[in-house]
Design an enzyme around this catalytic site. Structure first.
Site, PDB file in Angstrom:
ATOM      1  CE1 TYR A 127       0.731   0.129  10.529  1.00 27.58           C
ATOM      2  CE2 TYR A 127       0.891   2.072   9.152  1.00 27.58           C
ATOM      3  CZ  TYR A 127       0.219   0.939   9.554  1.00 27.58           C
ATOM      4  OH  TYR A 127      -0.982   0.622   8.970  1.00 27.58           O
ATOM      5  CE  LYS A 172       2.542   3.866   4.760  1.00 23.52           C
ATOM      6  NZ  LYS A 172       2.057   2.792   3.874  1.00 23.52           N
ATOM      7  CG  HIS A 176      -1.792  -1.120   1.406  1.00 22.16           C
ATOM      8  ND1 HIS A 176      -2.306  -1.515   2.618  1.00 22.16           N
ATOM      9  CD2 HIS A 176      -2.275  -2.007   0.505  1.00 22.16           C
ATOM     10  CE1 HIS A 176      -3.072  -2.572   2.452  1.00 22.16           C
ATOM     11  NE2 HIS A 176      -3.073  -2.893   1.175  1.00 22.16           N
ATOM     12  CG  ASP A 221      -4.553  -5.637   0.668  1.00 24.21           C
ATOM     13  OD1 ASP A 221      -4.948  -4.495   0.336  1.00 24.21           O
ATOM     14  OD2 ASP A 221      -3.886  -5.863   1.697  1.00 24.21           O
TER      15      ASP A 221
HETATM   16  C1  LIG Z   1      -4.466   2.870   7.036  1.00 21.35           C
HETATM   17  C2  LIG Z   1      -5.695   3.338   7.755  1.00 21.35           C
HETATM   18  C3  LIG Z   1      -6.881   2.620   7.724  1.00 21.35           C
HETATM   19  N1  LIG Z   1      -7.972   3.091   8.395  1.00 21.35           N
HETATM   20  C4  LIG Z   1      -9.202   2.283   8.365  1.00 21.35           C
HETATM   21  C5  LIG Z   1      -9.731   2.007   6.966  1.00 21.35           C
HETATM   22  C6  LIG Z   1     -10.350   0.645   7.066  1.00 21.35           C
HETATM   23  O1  LIG Z   1     -11.704   0.751   7.451  1.00 21.35           O
HETATM   24  C7  LIG Z   1      -9.598  -0.040   8.201  1.00 21.35           C
HETATM   25  C8  LIG Z   1      -8.608  -1.087   7.728  1.00 21.35           C
HETATM   26  O2  LIG Z   1      -7.785  -0.467   6.760  1.00 21.35           O
HETATM   27  P1  LIG Z   1      -6.878  -1.350   5.801  1.00 21.35           P
HETATM   28  O3  LIG Z   1      -7.623  -2.596   5.426  1.00 21.35           O
HETATM   29  O4  LIG Z   1      -6.370  -0.455   4.693  1.00 21.35           O
HETATM   30  O5  LIG Z   1      -5.673  -1.755   6.764  1.00 21.35           O
HETATM   31  P2  LIG Z   1      -4.318  -2.462   6.298  1.00 21.35           P
HETATM   32  O6  LIG Z   1      -4.604  -3.488   5.244  1.00 21.35           O
HETATM   33  O7  LIG Z   1      -3.633  -2.867   7.546  1.00 21.35           O
HETATM   34  O8  LIG Z   1      -3.509  -1.286   5.597  1.00 21.35           O
HETATM   35  C9  LIG Z   1      -2.331  -0.731   6.155  1.00 21.35           C
HETATM   36  O9  LIG Z   1      -1.313  -1.667   6.020  1.00 21.35           O
HETATM   37  C10 LIG Z   1      -0.244  -1.368   5.139  1.00 21.35           C
HETATM   38  C11 LIG Z   1       0.859  -2.368   5.366  1.00 21.35           C
HETATM   39  C12 LIG Z   1       0.222   0.024   5.227  1.00 21.35           C
HETATM   40  O10 LIG Z   1       1.408   0.344   5.116  1.00 21.35           O
HETATM   41  C13 LIG Z   1      -0.781   1.079   5.382  1.00 21.35           C
HETATM   42  O11 LIG Z   1      -0.469   1.893   6.495  1.00 21.35           O
HETATM   43  C14 LIG Z   1      -2.158   0.620   5.499  1.00 21.35           C
HETATM   44  O12 LIG Z   1      -2.649   0.592   4.173  1.00 21.35           O
HETATM   45  O13 LIG Z   1      -8.897   1.001   8.896  1.00 21.35           O
HETATM   46  C15 LIG Z   1      -7.960   4.274   9.115  1.00 21.35           C
HETATM   47  O14 LIG Z   1      -8.974   4.686   9.719  1.00 21.35           O
HETATM   48  N2  LIG Z   1      -6.807   5.009   9.143  1.00 21.35           N
HETATM   49  C16 LIG Z   1      -5.661   4.586   8.492  1.00 21.35           C
HETATM   50  O15 LIG Z   1      -4.626   5.297   8.562  1.00 21.35           O
END
Ligand SMILES: Cc1cn([C@H]2C[C@H](O)[C@@H](COP(=O)(O)OP(=O)(O)O[C@H]3O[C@H](C)C(=O)[C@H](O)[C@H]3O)O2)c(=O)[nH]c1=O
Length: 196
Positions: A132, A72, A62, A170
């Protein structure tokens, strides 16, 4: 705090110093001064945390596009991960190359990943916690990604042959060949000069 360059000089490996005694240990886990001594002036504004129940979970790759591109600082506080930073800066001498490091609660190592890199990790243990820092707010409209299993990249996530736990989002990410040119890099400049 030891600060070292990695195979991609703009990505840094940080290792806190542990002060051990009969009770256990103390460590400074974040030091703006240590980064400043390395010429880094990043002002982090948000702390994130993710918990992954199962080994073999993959999150990423991402990144956020400008104007909300994020630098980050990643660390693993429970379990262990394979952390990956992929250079997506057009014109960078390391474009399309990535850094891969094992970060764990045990080694306490951290990766500093500038804007202009896609980030992802796989978990090597159950009940893994990743914390992070980021220097730009969450901007869903700027969220981008690249398929973690892209054939051109061939990233070894050390999944041990198990089928990874991946979000539906993803699983639909585009391949590296479809990358939008949203970051450029003037050869030999720092990461700051690359976000455009
Ligand atoms: C990133 C983020 C997400 N969210 C909410 C949005 C979704 O409803 C929920 C899960 O988000 P997501 O599925 O994108 O989470 P990850 O798959 O862990 O994504 C992260 O993991 C990879 C490794 C990364 O480097 C990024 O920081 C980030 O994209 O959290 C928020 O409210 N704030 C935030 O800063």
């Amino acid at each position: 705090m030891k600060v070292e360059t990695t195979e991609i000089p703009d990505v840094l490996l940080l290792t806190p110093k542990r002060f051990e005694d009969s009770r256990g240990y103390f460590a400074e886990t974040y030091s703006a001064r240590a980064l400043e001594d390395h010429g880094i002036q990043t002002r982090f504004i948000q702390d994130n945390m993710s918990y992954s129940e199962r080994a073999g979970t993959v999150r990423g790759l991402h990144y956020q596009a400008p104007p909300h591109a994020q630098t980050k600082l990643i660390r693993c506080t429970r379990g262990a991960i394979i952390d990956v930073a992929l250079d997506i800066r057009i014109g960078s001498p390391t474009y399309g190359r990535y850094v891969r490091h094992l970060l764990s609660a045990e080694n306490m190592c951290q990766l500093y990943i500038p804007a202009g890199f896609a980030h992802g990790f796989s978990t090597l243990s159950d009940n893994t916690e990743v914390h992070y820092k980021v220097d730009a707010r969450y901007a869903p409209e700027c969220e981008r990604g690249i398929a973690f299993d892209d054939g051109m990249l061939g990233i070894d996530w050390r999944l041990g042959g198990i089928s990874p736990a991946v979000s539906d989002k993803d699983r639909q990410l585009p391949g590296f060949e479809h990358l939008e040119p949203e970051f450029t890099c003037i050869a030999g400049s720092g990461a700051e000069a690359c976000a455009s």
